[in-house]
Write a protein that holds these residues in place. Sequence first.
Motif, PDB file in Angstrom:
ATOM      1  N   GLN A  37      -9.835 -36.638 -55.245  1.00 17.49           N
ATOM      2  CA  GLN A  37     -10.238 -36.652 -56.497  1.00 17.49           C
ATOM      3  C   GLN A  37     -11.758 -36.888 -56.673  1.00 17.49           C
ATOM      4  OE1 GLN A  37      -7.684 -39.793 -57.905  1.00 17.49           O
ATOM      5  NE2 GLN A  37      -6.525 -38.515 -58.820  1.00 17.49           N
ATOM      6  N   VAL A  38     -12.195 -37.655 -55.793  1.00 12.18           N
ATOM      7  CA  VAL A  38     -13.732 -37.995 -55.873  1.00 12.18           C
ATOM      8  C   VAL A  38     -14.480 -36.949 -55.326  1.00 12.18           C
ATOM      9  CG1 VAL A  38     -15.538 -39.403 -55.033  1.00 12.18           C
ATOM     10  CG2 VAL A  38     -13.382 -40.509 -55.571  1.00 12.18           C
ATOM     11  N   ALA A  41     -14.538 -33.879 -58.089  1.00 15.28           N
ATOM     12  CA  ALA A  41     -15.166 -34.211 -59.063  1.00 15.28           C
ATOM     13  C   ALA A  41     -16.622 -34.110 -58.703  1.00 15.28           C
ATOM     14  CB  ALA A  41     -14.905 -35.769 -59.676  1.00 15.28           C
ATOM     15  N   ILE A 101     -18.242 -38.986 -61.821  1.00 15.44           N
ATOM     16  CA  ILE A 101     -16.976 -39.294 -61.805  1.00 15.44           C
ATOM     17  C   ILE A 101     -16.946 -40.829 -62.485  1.00 15.44           C
ATOM     18  CG2 ILE A 101     -16.728 -40.098 -59.464  1.00 15.44           C
ATOM     19  CD1 ILE A 101     -13.540 -39.597 -59.621  1.00 15.44           C
TER      20      ILE A 101
END
Length: 217
Positions: A37-38, A41, A101
Amino acid sequence: MSRHPAKIVFVAAVSLLAIGAALSLGAANAEDVTEDQVLKALTPQKKPLTRSLSMVPPAQSDPASEAEGKLMQSLRNRSTRSLSMEEREQIAAIVKSKPNIDLEINFDYNSDRISARSLRSVQALGRALANPELKGSIFIVAGHTDAAGGEEYNLNLSERRADSIKHYLVETSGIPAADLITVGYGKTKLKDPAHPLSEVNRRVQVVNTENKTTASK
């Protein structure tokens, strides 16, 4: 007969405890962010390649990009508390157009110590920043608080917490300290101004400035 009601009560109590534990675990997992996810983003979008039959002269340098690059280089190895209000606002303007993020990182009460339940998210952040896709970029770590408390107190707390994240990433993930620029905004830039005390305002924002360092290559 008299033992059965007690047994039923005992089983019910155990069941409630099990449900409560499951709900607590689910809540903790919901706060965790993953490395993927990081990475997704913070990875800049690749610009499509275009072909032209005509000879196109080399693109002229962009004064705005040059000024941004100079600012980022000047902020490396600088103490968070040494930043002027003008520099903080310049950073705030830059991050609006950069991959970023927001992470819900919990800290101990009135402290810059990262809480145990947020360590997995910070560890995932460290793995992502060390990933070859992002390695060598200069990142901004910005601390934010909600609107409770005075301005000076919140500014100081947000600075300390941003620095805490930086120190953890340097020590545990091997991210070069010069590649992490920390800044605190206190309660001046609420994510949800309509609800100034909301927990969504208590966050750490990580931004990829897309400026590559030469030392990390």
